[in-house]
Structures are given as C-alpha cells and as structure tokens.
Motif scaffolding. Structure first.
Motif, PDB file in Angstrom:
ATOM      1  N   LEU A 319       0.787  -1.136  -0.008  1.00  0.00           N
ATOM      2  CA  LEU A 319      -0.040   0.129  -0.027  1.00  0.00           C
ATOM      3  C   LEU A 319       0.772   1.347   0.057  1.00  0.00           C
ATOM      4  N   PHE A 322       2.275   1.746  -3.621  1.00  0.00           N
ATOM      5  CA  PHE A 322       1.244   2.450  -4.268  1.00  0.00           C
ATOM      6  C   PHE A 322       0.846   4.084  -4.156  1.00  0.00           C
ATOM      7  N   ALA A 323       0.797   4.113  -2.760  1.00  0.00           N
ATOM      8  CA  ALA A 323       0.619   5.547  -2.334  1.00  0.00           C
ATOM      9  C   ALA A 323       1.885   6.540  -2.988  1.00  0.00           C
ATOM     10  N   SER A 326       1.450   7.139  -6.477  1.00  0.00           N
ATOM     11  CA  SER A 326       0.438   7.807  -6.859  1.00  0.00           C
ATOM     12  C   SER A 326       0.504   9.196  -6.546  1.00  0.00           C
ATOM     13  N   ILE A 355      -1.676   6.160   5.369  1.00  0.00           N
ATOM     14  CA  ILE A 355      -2.831   5.316   4.797  1.00  0.00           C
ATOM     15  C   ILE A 355      -3.237   4.974   6.305  1.00  0.00           C
ATOM     16  N   LEU A 376      -4.942   8.884   3.628  1.00  0.00           N
ATOM     17  CA  LEU A 376      -5.801   8.024   2.436  1.00  0.00           C
ATOM     18  C   LEU A 376      -6.381   6.894   3.416  1.00  0.00           C
ATOM     19  N   LEU A 404      -3.715  12.077  -7.019  1.00  0.00           N
ATOM     20  CA  LEU A 404      -3.244  11.066  -6.114  1.00  0.00           C
ATOM     21  C   LEU A 404      -4.570  10.266  -5.840  1.00  0.00           C
ATOM     22  N   PHE A 408      -4.195   6.290  -7.118  1.00  0.00           N
ATOM     23  CA  PHE A 408      -4.147   5.168  -5.954  1.00  0.00           C
ATOM     24  C   PHE A 408      -5.273   4.118  -6.247  1.00  0.00           C
ATOM     25  N   ARG A 411      -4.300   1.657  -9.076  1.00  0.00           N
ATOM     26  CA  ARG A 411      -3.368   0.779  -8.498  1.00  0.00           C
ATOM     27  C   ARG A 411      -4.058  -0.513  -7.698  1.00  0.00           C
TER      28      ARG A 411
END
Length: 420
Positions: A319, A322-323, A326, A355, A376, A404, A408, A411
């Motif tokens: 995660l 991915f963040a 993004s 996150i 997020l 963003l 995210f 993905r």
C-alpha cells in the motif's frame, strides 16, 4: 442589432490572421457557438465560433486572406439579407487620435471566441518604461480566464489607454509601443480623460523645499472592483490562494486595494481571524475526496503473490508503494496505520502521507478533517473497497489531490499492471 465578427488574436503578439476557410456561407442561419470559420496564425489554427444567434451576413474577407486582428470580417444579423455594409475596425497599428504618440498599438486580446471585452487586472509597465517583446505588459481577465499579456514589440511604453479595473472591448488599442523614448507619454482611462505623465523636475523645482507631510497618512486609493463581483487578482496570487485555502474576499472586506498580487497574500495571512471558534467556512477548507474500487482485485493479487513467493504478502509495504507512486514521489516516506499500529516506510523518515487501513472493519466512511499529512483511508467489508482522501488545501492543490486518489484507486483496481 447586428453582432460583429472580428478577427481574434490567437497569440499575444499577433498582428494578422489568415482565414483558412469559411465553415458557414453568407445567408446561413447560425446559433451561438457554431463554428463560422477557421483562422491560422504562425502558432495555431482554430475554429472561430458565432457570438450570437442569427444569420451570417456582410462577409468582407474570403478564404486565404490575411486580416488585421480586430477587423470586422462579418456580421451576425437578424435577417439573411444583412445590412450590406460591414465597416472594418481600425487596425492595431494606427490608433486614430491626434493627441496620441506614434507607435505600434497593443490590442485587448480575445481569450475566448465569444468574448466581447476584457478587464485589465494590472499594468506591469508604466508610461515611458522601456520594454522588450517578451516582457509582461499587463494582466487581463475575462469570464473564463486570467492571462498575462506580453508587449509583443521592443521599444517604450508611449501610452496606456485604460486603467486597472476597467473593461475594454476586444480588438481595441489599449496601449502604444513606440520605437523611441516618448517625450510626453500618455496615461488615460478607457472612457477618456488623458492623464499625461508629469515632466521631470527641473533644478529649480528640485531646490524648492518639500511640503510637510500630512498629519495623518493618506490611504492608497483602491482600484475599482470588476463588475459582476469578480476580484482582480494576478494568476500566480490566485493559484497560491487556492492551494493554501486563502479567502481573497477577506482582503476585499478589509478594504485592501485591488488588484491583488503575491505580496498582498502576506496581508491576507496576517488578518486576524474573524472568530476563534471553527466556522463552517473553515471546516469546508479541508479537501474530502472518495473513490470506490472492486475489493476482489487487490485481494486476488495478494493471494497470487503469496502463492507465488511462498510467503505472506506485506500488505502495508505494498500500500505504501502504491501511495508513493500515486503521489508522484516513489521514494517518499509513507505511514501505514493498521490494527492499532503505525509503520513508516522507509523507517525513521518524516512521512509525506498517511494510509489508514480500516478495510474489513465495521467503519464504512470517514470525515475526520485535515491532519498533519494528507490521509488515505481504506474502508469496506464486502465487494467494494472505498478510498477516502482528506487533506488541507495547503498540502495538496486540487489537481494534485485528484491525481493522488485517482492513481491510488487505479493501482488497487489493477495492481499487477501498475507493478510491471
């Protein structure tokens, strides 16, 4: 009353435009927004739209002709017959006034095809100043945009024919650039009333004692506010105010003179809060965006990766990766909160984003407000995974926030594609 169709300015230093082809013929019925003709300059080709409903009449220029910017080339009339006369507007190079200095005219540009006038936000040069072709001469605002306009010619500012805050018709000459330094540069409002620039002081005038200052400082006169409630502000100042969540209306309410520039934002930041308690306006300054993706895609990817590697997938690390991607910063530190514990990747770094992995919990939505970093949050127990982004305007601009959460979500919906 007929509406004039003028040759628009597609570039700030454009003098003429070539009519590539007429898309409507004389006598044709047209509606507002219909493409009338194609115009070409050295930088672009664009379709020009009709400014009104009616009939195309009084066409004065044909395909392949070069026409000076601002010239009337047709009318939109109430009947197909038209008036039979379409007087062209004066070319920009020849301002028709005996009391104006000689030089090249700078016209009010068209930022939109149906634009009739533009409001001058601010002049960046004063009468008598030397200018280069690429120097910013003034800022203009329409209903849709604010743009900095270049001088377009080397020389000196011989005349400014409209004041900041005034609206001037598209195609009209609003400044004159002369080749030589003007002896008597002119400054006037668009409605008239010339204000010649004062001549330099003589030695006799310099030797005279200066008048004593008034007992009270005289406040700087505010520039007129644009009609329709628009606030006159430079593009850069407007962008920064948007990013930081600054309310330009507070400057207006405080009586601070327009137009506003970046330096005026310091005044805005220093204005006392209207109330110590949070207001609905303050709370609304936080950005809150949500997106939904199928939960199965990310779950299937984690199951496949576990089977392929023979080890459980590090969900938090995935995660975070991915963040960061993004966010547009692949090496950025990301904090992941899950099951009451927080982990920052890479360790001992200041996180750029947080996150909160609440997927599988009973929580279905969040609205906690902006925190120290953009957040997020993942929620959802069924087939859908909900992503919520919360941040302050000063942390992410609106385009950055959209990019963003969109990146995210993409993905999580197609993890394998984004990792390859």
């Amino acid at each position: 009353m007929p509406h004039e169709v003028i040759m628009p300015a597609l570039g700030m230093a454009q003098d003429t435009g070539k009519i590539v082809s007429w898309l409507k013929q004389a006598g044709d019925a047209v509606k507002t927004g219909d493409a009338l003709f194609e115009v070409e300059t050295d930088k672009a080709t664009m379709e020009v739209e009709s400014p009104a409903d009616g009939f195309l009449t009084d066409v004065t220029a044909g395909d392949g002709e070069d026409v000076p910017v601002g010239n009337v080339i047709a009318l939109i009339s109430d009947t197909a017959e038209g008036s039979g006369t379409a007087a062209p507007a004066p070319a920009a190079e020849t301002p028709a006034s005996d009391d104006l200095p000689e030089g090249t005219g700078v016209i009010m540009p068209a930022l939109g095809m149906a634009q009739d006038e533009g409001v001058i936000v601010a002049w960046h040069k004063a009468p008598g100043d030397a200018v280069a072709s690429g120097d910013i001469l003034f800022e203009v605002e329409t209903d849709k945009a604010t743009m900095e306009v270049e001088a377009g010619h080397n020389g000196f500012v011989a005349a400014l024919l409209a004041e900041a805050g005034e609206a001037a018709p598209v195609g009209e000459v609003i400044a004159i650039i002369s080749a030589e330094a003007p002896a008597n540069p002119v400054s006037r409002s668009w409605s008239g009333g010339a204000q010649p620039t004062p001549a330099p002081k003589t030695d006799e005038a310099k030797s005279a004692p200066a008048p004593k200052p008034a007992a009270e400082p005289v406040a700087k006169a505010a520039a007129p506010v644009a009609t329709g409630g628009r606030i006159l502000v430079s593009p850069k100042a407007r962008r920064i105010a948007l990013e930081e969540g600054l309310d330009l209306q507070r400057l207006v309410d405080a009586g601070h003179p327009q137009p506003y520039h970046v330096s005026d934002l310091e005044v805005l930041r220093s204005l006392p809060d209207a109330t110590a308690e949070p207001t609905p306006t303050t709370a609304a300054a936080s950005r809150l965006l949500t997106a939904e993706v199928p939960a199965k895609a990310f779950a299937d990817f984690c199951a496949w990766a576990t089977e392929d590697t023979g080890a459980p997938v590090d969900r938090a690390a995935l995660l975070a990766r991915f963040a960061a991607a993004s966010l547009g910063e692949p090496l950025a530190a990301i904090a992941v909160e899950a099951h009451g514990q927080t982990r920052v990747t890479p360790e001992d770094a200041e996180p750029a984003l947080t996150i909160r992995d609440l997927a599988g919990s009973p929580i279905t939505s969040v609205n906690l407000g902006a925190e120290a970093t953009p957040v997020l949050t993942l929620t959802g127990m069924g087939d859908t995974l909900t992503i919520t982004l919360e941040c302050a305007p000063g942390q992410l601009s609106a385009p950055q926030a959209l990019s963003l959460i969109g990146g995210f979500a993409g993905r999580l919906a197609e993890p394998l594609r984004h990792l390859l």
